[in-house]
Design a protein around this motif. Structure first.
Motif, mmCIF file in Angstrom:
data_model
loop_
_atom_site.group_PDB
_atom_site.id
_atom_site.type_symbol
_atom_site.label_atom_id
_atom_site.label_comp_id
_atom_site.label_asym_id
_atom_site.label_seq_id
_atom_site.Cartn_x
_atom_site.Cartn_y
_atom_site.Cartn_z
ATOM 1 N N UNK A 137 0.828 -1.205 0.000
ATOM 2 C CA UNK A 137 0.000 0.000 0.000
ATOM 3 C C UNK A 137 0.864 1.257 0.000
ATOM 4 N N UNK A 138 1.974 1.233 0.773
ATOM 5 C CA UNK A 138 2.879 2.384 0.795
ATOM 6 C C UNK A 138 3.542 2.580 -0.567
ATOM 7 N N UNK A 139 3.886 1.492 -1.219
ATOM 8 C CA UNK A 139 4.481 1.593 -2.558
ATOM 9 C C UNK A 139 3.536 2.311 -3.518
ATOM 10 N N UNK A 140 2.238 2.039 -3.388
ATOM 11 C CA UNK A 140 1.255 2.654 -4.285
ATOM 12 C C UNK A 140 1.330 4.171 -4.220
ATOM 13 N N UNK A 141 1.373 4.725 -3.018
ATOM 14 C CA UNK A 141 1.365 6.176 -2.862
ATOM 15 C C UNK A 141 2.720 6.771 -3.200
ATOM 16 N N UNK A 142 3.782 6.147 -2.703
ATOM 17 C CA UNK A 142 5.125 6.681 -2.941
ATOM 18 C C UNK A 142 5.425 6.744 -4.437
ATOM 19 N N UNK A 143 5.239 5.635 -5.133
ATOM 20 C CA UNK A 143 5.523 5.613 -6.570
ATOM 21 C C UNK A 143 4.553 6.513 -7.319
ATOM 22 N N UNK A 144 3.308 6.570 -6.840
ATOM 23 C CA UNK A 144 2.329 7.419 -7.503
ATOM 24 C C UNK A 144 2.685 8.886 -7.419
#
Length: 955
Positions: free
Chosen positions: A592-599
């Protein structure tokens, strides 16, 4: 017969030796592959050692010939070629790098890690210590795995994430690794034997003991209070008039989830009751038994007529666990009594136990996981704990520098219900001149039945863009709560569902949440790359245009439904796009953190991301994500537990951690206390304690990596805690101002987390590794290299014992008086002050008085220098909000002090846009002969600095 046995034994050894010679091992590009002559289907057959660095070795094992083709979710491959040597020595093979040797038995695959001097660092148990048991879930095959390492008696373990049992050194202890509100599991430990071990499994895991706790009747013979065999006695006494006392047999004490609490008396008013479980337990063997108490409401436990668990409390909907151990004798009946006051109509209570530890596991390092494709761990060698954490981050990713504003104070509340409310609070901070940088908008800012819409309810938030703009105009930042949860009637739910990216079990079972009449929804599947992109796109379309600065990722365990049993939790959060939730049970928050960070970095590559999440896993730090300790309770024991929880989380390699200052879930007596105060204006006993609890918690929180208050009513804004003339108000504002004055020091620590893989909140054992006493101190810590913090966590305590590590001299922060190391002293702790000490040799830059982190540049810095030993400090500065530091746009000003009294301010290194070319240092020198209190306005030796080296005599 004996002769024949000897012949056959020798023949067996000969054949095994021949097998080794025929097919023992082979070299690979990055290590060695070993095939073991296998006698048992549960043993390892193929073992791989992969060199990832001079001090980093990846070990894999499987009971088959070949490894599955899969990749790690937590490892960032360094992709660097590291030189290593391989040599066969007798019945072993040695793999060598510049820093470590790994000896592998070709007979059984057992591995021993040694340093270059031949000293043993870590050894697998005899025979390799590996066990594999086949498991199949939802058509996917895998293994339940266990690994045992030998552990010397003087070993100590730290890490494992953040847990709430107030345990620090895990030697001789155990921890179950799963994600839960207030519990964050990270399968990484650091040993005092110069190594770390990262266990690469995403499943439900255990450390220290591979067995689960079981119900009392599975382990003990039970007797009721009359001596009858087979059960305990449960007595339910209601405080409501007309409700008769209920007495019944209890075969076990297991009311721990939404299914098992149905076994409590139905239609009995639990909230208004006193419950007692009593009788006796009789063990069938002698030894040390482990217990876990699960509780919501008020609870005490007596065994053998002794109080073994003092009163503890948790709110009804969010239970906690507490562990303890007892020595019992076989055949001896021991009285047991549990006193429980439920705190709601649905409340939880359970007591389970484990028999004395298995012989092969006792006192050793044990890892167990429910479902893996293969067994994987990473050995990390280091001469210091900082070296080990550096190795961990080499494997799992660098910790980004958080935006500078995140180092300031955050105000939050459950919850600001309107636009006017949140703006009014920030205006009040500014009017009172109390520093603040970030204000947080919690859940339910949407229309009641629109969770997941990312839209604001117009009647309460008529102009969200104007609201955010107003916050910015007041020099604040705004964080917003974004859940991975979606009601099924929202368009966002339908977008996920149409792609097959929504977990379905909650929908099938029509699970309703706690809002209004209860609404049906579920969580998105963060293991799908497409779903992660959609999750960000929905945020980008709805929230991002408003100018929101940071993202609060709540319920990221994922917590689809509170208080469910493990099997149902797996059903609710799977199957995932990668496989069964049994296999991927613990890593949702990471995805879930990857989703926001990369986004965010895809649309604004030079704006620093900031995420706060309630759960986490190994590698979380690479996504610019911090973790907080969840919905903890407002109790003194909970405050104390946050110290050891935060320290172990820090040693787990993730440097940014915070907690709800004051606790989240509030005892009714505190709410009633404020109600009485608001009506009468008099400080009653409960409200008096509430104020002191918050004061002590703020004092501690000012020295956490992130400084943040949050919780349910009573509100946590300082003026809602106490009026301006009250010592609570004065203390809280003093430490808030101190935090801001220390911003040059604190932001330097943030820079070090990236450039030096540093840890901000540091257990004493990190910096004083040769001091054996420091190994077990979990209620003091270092805040960076200079400050030793000793929180006060007992009501009305006006002193506390403080240990001063032996490797240095110390200074009292408030007086400047020196204290010799190597002793424990009883230190005064008046209401308004936390015991605080400075390590000899420290250099501390103190900035100007500010109301927010970027209010003004630190043109004038008071530089405190503490004599007694040599010291260094490199002041770090950059632009504060972008990623130009990754390109080299930052500056360092080195300070060096030698204990002959000479301070050198070195040549400035590097530069960045907007950097100060000149500044003034006001140097205040403190030593044994010159005790001086830490004072913002102290006058010292003034030096004008233009970036070129200067040498100053201080004596």
């Amino acid at each position: 017969m004996i002769k024949n046995k000897l012949i056959f034994g020798l023949l067996g050894l000969f054949l095994a030796a021949c097998a080794i010679k025929e097919k023992s091992f082979s070299s690979t590009d990055r290590g060695i592959l070993i095939h073991i002559p296998k006698n048992d289907s549960a043993d390892a057959k193929t073992i791989s050692l992969e060199v990832l660095g001079n001090a980093l070795i990846h070990v894999s094992a499987i009971p088959e010939q070949a490894f599955p083709k899969d990749s790690s979710l937590i490892i960032v491959d360094p992709n660097n070629k590291v030189a290593f040597d391989v040599v066969e020595i007798g019945d072993s093979v040695k793999l060598s790098t510049k820093k470590v040797n790994a000896m592998v038995s070709l007979m059984d695959g057992g591995i021993r890690f040694k340093d270059k001097s031949g000293n043993l660092i870590l050894a697998e148990a005899t025979g390799g210590g590996k066990r594999f048991n086949p498991i199949e879930v939802e058509g996917t095959e895998g293994y339940t795995v266990r690994q045992i390492f030998d552990s010397p008696s003087d070993e100590a373990f730290y890490g494992l994430g953040q847990h709430q049992a107030d345990e620090f050194n895990y030697k001789g202890k155990s921890e179950e690794l799963f994600q839960y509100n207030t519990k964050v599991s990270v399968p990484f430990i650091v040993s005092n034997k110069n190594y770390g071990l990262l266990w690469d499994s995403y499943a439900l895991s255990r450390f220290g003991d591979s067995r689960p706790y079981v119900q009392l009747n599975e382990l003990f013979t039970l007797y009721d209070k009359n001596g009858n065999k087979g059960q305990l006695t449960g007595t339910y006494t209601s405080k409501e008039k007309g409700v008769e006392t209920l007495i019944r047999d209890e075969k076990s004490i297991f009311f721990e989830d939404v299914k098992s609490i149905k076994n409590l008396p139905q239609n009995f008013p639990l909230k208004q009751s006193n419950v007692t479980y009593e009788g006796a337990i009789e063990a069938s063997e002698t030894g040390e038994f482990s217990f876990t108490l699960y509780y919501a409401g008020y609870v005490k436990v007596f065994i053998n007529n002794e109080l073994v668990v003092s009163e503890r409390w948790r709110t009804a909907w969010n239970p906690n666990s507490y562990k303890f151990k007892l020595n019992l004798e076989a055949g001896k009946s021991v009285p047991l009594r549990i006193e429980w006051q439920p705190d709601g109509g649905s409340s939880y209570c359970g007591l389970r136990a484990r028999a004395p530890q298995l012989k092969e596991e006792k006192d050793n390092q044990v890892w167990w996981s429910e479902m893996n494709k293969s067994l994987n761990y990473y050995f990390v060698y280091g001469e210091t704990m900082d070296d080990i954490i550096k190795g961990y981050r080499t494997l799992t990713g660098k910790s980004q520098i958080m935006p500078k504003w995140a180092m300031g104070y955050w105000q939050s509340r459950e919850r600001y219900k309107t636009q006017d409310e949140i703006l009014g609070v920030l205006k009040e901070f500014r009017a009172r001149e109390i520093p603040i940088d970030n204000i947080v908008l919690d859940w339910n800012h949407w229309e009641e039945d629109q969770w997941g819409s990312h839209e604001f309810e117009k009647s309460r938030f008529p102009d969200p863009k104007a609201m955010v703009d107003s916050i910015h105009a007041m020099h604040g930042k705004m964080m917003i709560s974004v859940w991975p949860k979606f009601y099924k009637n929202t368009e966002h739910f339908k977008e996920f569902d149409n792609k097959g990216w929504m977990y379905q079990q909650a929908i099938k079972d029509s699970i309703r949440d706690w809002v209004g009449p209860g609404y049906i929804g579920s969580f998105y599947d963060a293991y799908s790359a497409g779903a992660r992109k959609l999750f960000w796109n929905q945020i980008y379309e709805h929230y991002y245009p408003l100018g929101i600065d940071a993202w609060w990722m709540d319920a990221s365990e994922p917590n689809v439904l509170d208080c469910t049993d493990m099997d149902y939790r797996k059903s609710l959060q799977g199957p995932t796009a990668l496989g069964p939730s049994t296999q991927y049970f613990n890593t949702y928050a990471l995805m879930n953190a990857e989703a926001i960070y990369e986004g965010q970095r895809s649309v604004a590559p030079n704006k620093r991301v900031f995420l706060l999440t309630r759960s986490g896993f190994a590698g979380l730090q690479r996504y610019s994500t911090a973790t907080w300790s969840g919905d903890i309770a407002t109790r003194w024991e909970d405050m104390k537990a946050q110290i050891s929880a935060g320290l172990n989380f820090a040693v787990s390699g993730i440097p940014y951690w915070t907690m709800d200052i004051g606790g989240f879930c509030v005892e009714d007596r505190y709410v009633a206390g404020q109600t009485i105060y608001n009506k009468t204006g008099k400080e009653n006993a409960d409200y008096k304690e509430w104020r002191e609890l918050n004061t002590r918690w703020y004092q501690f929180g000012a020295f956490a990596p992130l400084f943040r208050a949050h919780g349910q009513y009573p509100f946590r804004e300082v003026w809602n805690i106490a009026p301006k003339e009250h010592p609570a108000y004065q203390s809280i504002t003093y430490y808030t101002n101190l935090r801001y004055r220390l911003m040059p020091y604190i932001y330097t620590l943030a820079g070090k987390t990236y450039f030096d893989d540093y840890t901000i909140m540091r257990p004493l054992v990190m910096d004083f590794s040769t001091d054996k006493t420091a190994e077990n101190i979990g209620d003091q810590f270092m805040f960076g290299p200079a400050f030793m913090v000793a929180p006060v966590y007992e009501y009305e305590a006006r002193n506390r014992a403080v240990y001063f590590p032996s490797e240095t001299q110390w200074y009292d922060f408030y007086s400047g008086e020196s204290i010799n190391g190597g002793q424990t002293l009883n230190i005064d702790a008046p209401y308004e002050r936390i015991p605080l000490f400075i390590k000899a040799g420290s250099i501390i830059p103190v900035g100007p008085k500010i109301q927010y982190t970027d209010e003004k540049k630190a043109e004038n810095i008071t530089l405190y220098v503490y004599g007694g030993q040599n010291g260094t400090f490199n002041l770090y500065e950059d632009e504060g909000g972008n990623y130009n530091y990754e390109k080299g746009d930052y500056a360092l000003i080195p300070f060096r002090y030698n204990d002959e009294g000479v301070l050198t301010i070195g040549n400035r290194q590097g530069e960045f846009k907007g950097m100060l070319k000149e500044r003034t240092f006001n140097i205040v020198f403190v030593d044994q002969k010159n005790p001086k209190p830490f004072d913002f306005e102290s006058e010292g030796l003034t030096v004008t600095y233009d970036g070129t080296e200067q040498t100053i005599s201080l004596k």
